[in-house]
Design an enzyme around this catalytic site. Structure first.
Site, PDB file in Angstrom:
ATOM      1  CE  LYS A 210      -3.629   1.895   2.964  1.00 34.83           C
ATOM      2  NZ  LYS A 210      -4.531   1.596   4.076  1.00 34.83           N
ATOM      3  CD  GLU A 216       9.369  -6.106   7.198  1.00 37.70           C
ATOM      4  OE1 GLU A 216       9.003  -5.012   6.695  1.00 37.70           O
ATOM      5  OE2 GLU A 216       9.240  -6.366   8.406  1.00 37.70           O
ATOM      6  N   GLY A 272      -4.932  -2.614   5.485  1.00 42.37           N
ATOM      7  CA  GLY A 272      -4.137  -3.740   4.989  1.00 42.37           C
ATOM      8  C   GLY A 272      -4.799  -5.076   5.241  1.00 42.37           C
ATOM      9  NE  ARG A 273      -6.476  -4.764  11.434  1.00 43.24           N
ATOM     10  CZ  ARG A 273      -5.857  -3.597  11.560  1.00 43.24           C
ATOM     11  NH1 ARG A 273      -4.748  -3.359  10.873  1.00 43.24           N
ATOM     12  NH2 ARG A 273      -6.321  -2.654  12.334  1.00 43.24           N
ATOM     13  CD  GLU A 358      -1.854  -5.271  11.954  1.00 42.58           C
ATOM     14  OE1 GLU A 358      -0.714  -4.811  11.933  1.00 42.58           O
ATOM     15  OE2 GLU A 358      -2.369  -5.792  10.941  1.00 42.58           O
ATOM     16  CG  HIS A 389      -3.915 -37.144  15.969  1.00 41.89           C
ATOM     17  ND1 HIS A 389      -4.029 -38.455  16.358  1.00 41.89           N
ATOM     18  CD2 HIS A 389      -4.960 -36.894  15.128  1.00 41.89           C
ATOM     19  CE1 HIS A 389      -5.081 -38.992  15.761  1.00 41.89           C
ATOM     20  NE2 HIS A 389      -5.665 -38.060  15.004  1.00 41.89           N
ATOM     21  CE  LYS A 509       5.750  -1.044  10.263  1.00 40.01           C
ATOM     22  NZ  LYS A 509       4.870  -0.213   9.444  1.00 40.01           N
TER      23      LYS A 509
HETATM   24  C1  G6Q Z   1      -2.586  -4.222   8.153  1.00 39.55           C
HETATM   25  C2  G6Q Z   1      -1.379  -3.483   8.437  1.00 39.55           C
HETATM   26  C3  G6Q Z   1      -0.089  -4.110   7.958  1.00 39.55           C
HETATM   27  C4  G6Q Z   1       0.268  -3.800   6.510  1.00 39.55           C
HETATM   28  C5  G6Q Z   1       1.738  -4.183   6.269  1.00 39.55           C
HETATM   29  C6  G6Q Z   1       2.172  -3.945   4.852  1.00 39.55           C
HETATM   30  O1  G6Q Z   1      -3.689  -3.880   8.427  1.00 39.55           O
HETATM   31  O2  G6Q Z   1      -1.535  -2.197   8.016  1.00 39.55           O
HETATM   32  O3  G6Q Z   1      -0.060  -5.500   8.118  1.00 39.55           O
HETATM   33  O4  G6Q Z   1      -0.587  -4.461   5.639  1.00 39.55           O
HETATM   34  O5  G6Q Z   1       2.556  -3.474   7.163  1.00 39.55           O
HETATM   35  O6  G6Q Z   1       2.045  -2.611   4.509  1.00 39.55           O
HETATM   36  P1  G6Q Z   1       2.207  -2.125   3.025  1.00 39.55           P
HETATM   37  O7  G6Q Z   1       1.105  -2.714   2.220  1.00 39.55           O
HETATM   38  O8  G6Q Z   1       2.148  -0.630   3.066  1.00 39.55           O
HETATM   39  O9  G6Q Z   1       3.546  -2.626   2.549  1.00 39.55           O
END
Ligand code: G6Q
Length: 547
Positions: A210, A216, A272-273, A358, A389, A509
């Site tokens: 996003k 990463e 994001g989630r 989250e 199990h 972070k």
């Molecule tokens: C989700 C969070 C988080 C996000 C990641 C990746 O709700 O905001 O998990 O999706 O940190 O972020 P980017 O899409 O900006 O790389």
């Protein structure tokens, strides 16, 4: 947003529930079922094509009434309407929360800042469909003219967990001639293992971020670019055929060298989630095709409408959300297990961990005051029957109360002998064993020696929901995900927290950014952390120099 003045613990119904709990906590499910022979039929609800049996919960009809009353007092109806209307209910980021707009039908109108966002959603879907079709048909070729056979999604968190889960869940519907991989971790092993048997000339990377600044993802994206350029010697020109982006940050996408014609956007009102049905789902669409992707969106929408319109007493996400609150706050349950009896849903618990934890892992209310009650539970789980199990022992006979969600399908995608009946028999048996257990008398009657009896007793009274669907399809997956999204929302409303921010991930972070140069610098850095962190850094620096 109007300030909520009444704290949850001061609500009349909250206190009524606390008093009511004392009685319910002493009741056994054995008795509740014996007293009401129709309980297993009455405490069920069907909505949006999913069947929820919540009869094996430690509740009475009065509990239910009180929980529903709590939902009313907490303004759940008003908050649902506010979300669907596009109000900025994510108050700490001043954003609307409109994942429901991602699956709204084309004629719908959802207005954010004076603009109907639905046409833009469908325009992106159409562009995604075009790209998917060109890849799936072989029309889109790599720089050296070879057909693209491998698609690698590079992303993390919300830009990874949804795509991975959906790909695994819908593998049966995917194009088996193509390979799909997912790289998320900054640990180079993730990237190295994902590409080790792939031909760069046949590989397309989807950089899903996003912000397009996530450490990463950008580190992996740069490694992907070097890996490609080492083989496909077309320089910047080859990037265009092997990289596409999913992002809201056009400038950074262009800077990376990706043709912005191959960028798929989304909006700040998609968290994001909550983004697996936005362009973040591009890998899913390429795998299963645009029609299947659209039917997944259709499934989401059916559940959205159920949540928005069904009376709360027949509303699946509302009931599940209220039960989650009941166990967290009155029974003190720390965790909740999600147990899908469907191998294709093996990543569903991991996906739900982010969605639930989250969203509702918060300790202040919307007003910024500290909560005086527990919020989001720890979610975890594994697909059945494997868990039986291993960790089920603790659920059956341990000292902790772990509410379980069992998820099962009436029809299998892989009919094979008696497998499916056996699988489903196990779901029903586990829920039954948890609820009713086995008394000392029953154990004794089997001829068990006295000394062994206590070990073989199952107390029972361990609660569970059973969710039944017809068959795992793109549509039913959409319904299932939306069910949990809205259950999480319901819980967040009761707890009066912002379920849509995630400030808790920031500090680590920032500290990592400070430590990276301290690990990399040639000269011994001056360290100003605590003695533990300083020592760990020194030790790492020393040992990485050793041969
Ligand atoms: C989700 C969070 C988080 C996000 C990641 C990746 O709700 O905001 O998990 O999706 O940190 O972020 P980017 O899409 O900006 O790389």
């Amino acid at each position: 947003m109007a300030k909520q003045i009444i704290q949850l613990t001061e609500r009349r119904t909250w206190n009524a529930l606390a008093a009511h709990y004392d009685g319910v906590a002493r009741m056994h499910l054995r008795k509740l079922f014996a007293d009401d022979p129709k309980r297993g039929e009455r405490m069920t609800v069907e909505g949006a094509g999913l069947y929820l049996d919540y009869s094996k919960n430690r509740i009475t009809y009065e509990t239910l009434q009180l929980l529903l009353q709590l939902a009313d007092e907490s303004g759940l109806r008003r908050r649902i309407d506010a979300m669907f209307r596009g109000d900025k209910i994510n108050i700490t980021e001043n954003r609307a929360v409109l994942h429901v707009a991602l699956r709204a039908p084309i004629g719908a109108s959802i207005v954010v800042d004076g603009e109907n966002v639905v046409p833009a959603v469908h325009a992106v879907l159409d562009r995604m469909a075009d790209l998917s079709n060109r890849l799936r048909s072989g029309e889109w070729k790599g720089h050296t003219g070879k057909r693209i056979r491998n698609v690698i999604n590079v992303g993390i968190g919300g830009s990874d967990l949804g795509p991975v889960m959906a790909y695994e869940a819908l593998k049966r519907y995917s194009d088996r001639a193509m390979t799909f991989r997912f790289v998320s971790n900054v640990d180079a092993t993730d990237f190295a293992e994902a590409v080790q048997d792939l031909d760069p000339e046949e590989t397309l990377f989807i950089i899903s971020s996003k912000t397009f600044t996530t450490l990463e993802t950008m580190t992996n994206a740069h490694s992907a670019r070097e890996w490609l350029l080492a083989t496909v010697r077309g320089g910047e020109k080859s990037i265009a055929q092997h990289f596409v982006a999913v992002s809201t940050n056009r400038a950074e996408v262009a800077k990376f060298g990706i043709d912005t014609a191959n960028m798929f956007g989304f909006w700040d009102w998609v968290g994001g989630r909550y983004s697996m049905d936005s362009a973040i789902g591009l890998s899913t669409m390429i795998a299963i095709g645009p029609d299947n992707f659209r039917s997944m969106l259709g499934g989401f929408h059916v559940m959205d409408e159920h949540f928005r319109t069904a009376p709360f007493e027949r509303n699946l996400p509302v009931l599940m959300g209220l039960l989650a609150v009941w166990y967290s706050d009155f029974f003190g349950a720390q965790t909740a297990a999600v147990l899908p009896y469907e191998q294709y849903l093996k990543r569903f618990p991991a996906y739900l961990q982010q969605l639930t934890m989250e969203s509702n892992g918060k300790q202040v209310t919307l007003d910024g005051t500290g909560v005086k009650y527990d919020t989001g539970a720890i979610y975890w789980g594994e697909p059945g029957t494997n868990g039986q199990h291993s960790f089920y022992q603790l659920i059956h006979q341990g000292t902790r109360l772990i509410p379980c969600d069992f998820i099962a399908f009436s029809k299998t995608l892989n009919p094979l002998g008696r497998h499916h009946d056996m699988l489903v028999a196990n779901v029903f048996a586990q829920a039954e064993a948890l609820a009713f257990g086995k008394t000392a008398e029953e154990v004794k009657a089997e001829g068990t020696p006295d000394w062994l009896v206590p070990h073989r007793v199952f107390q029972g009274n361990r609660p569970s929901n059973t969710i039944l669907a017809d068959r795992l399809t793109p549509e039913s997956l959409g319904k299932l995900v939306a069910l949990y999204e809205h259950s999480v929302f319901t819980q967040g409303v009761i707890w009066n927290v912002d379920s849509f921010d995630q400030w808790g991930v920031e500090l680590g972070k920032i500290l990592a950014q400070r430590i990276i140069p301290e690990l990399e610098s040639k000269a011994e850095p001056a360290l100003n952390h605590d003695s533990s962190t300083n020592n760990l850094i020194r030790r790492y620096r020393r040992s990485k120099e050793e041969l």
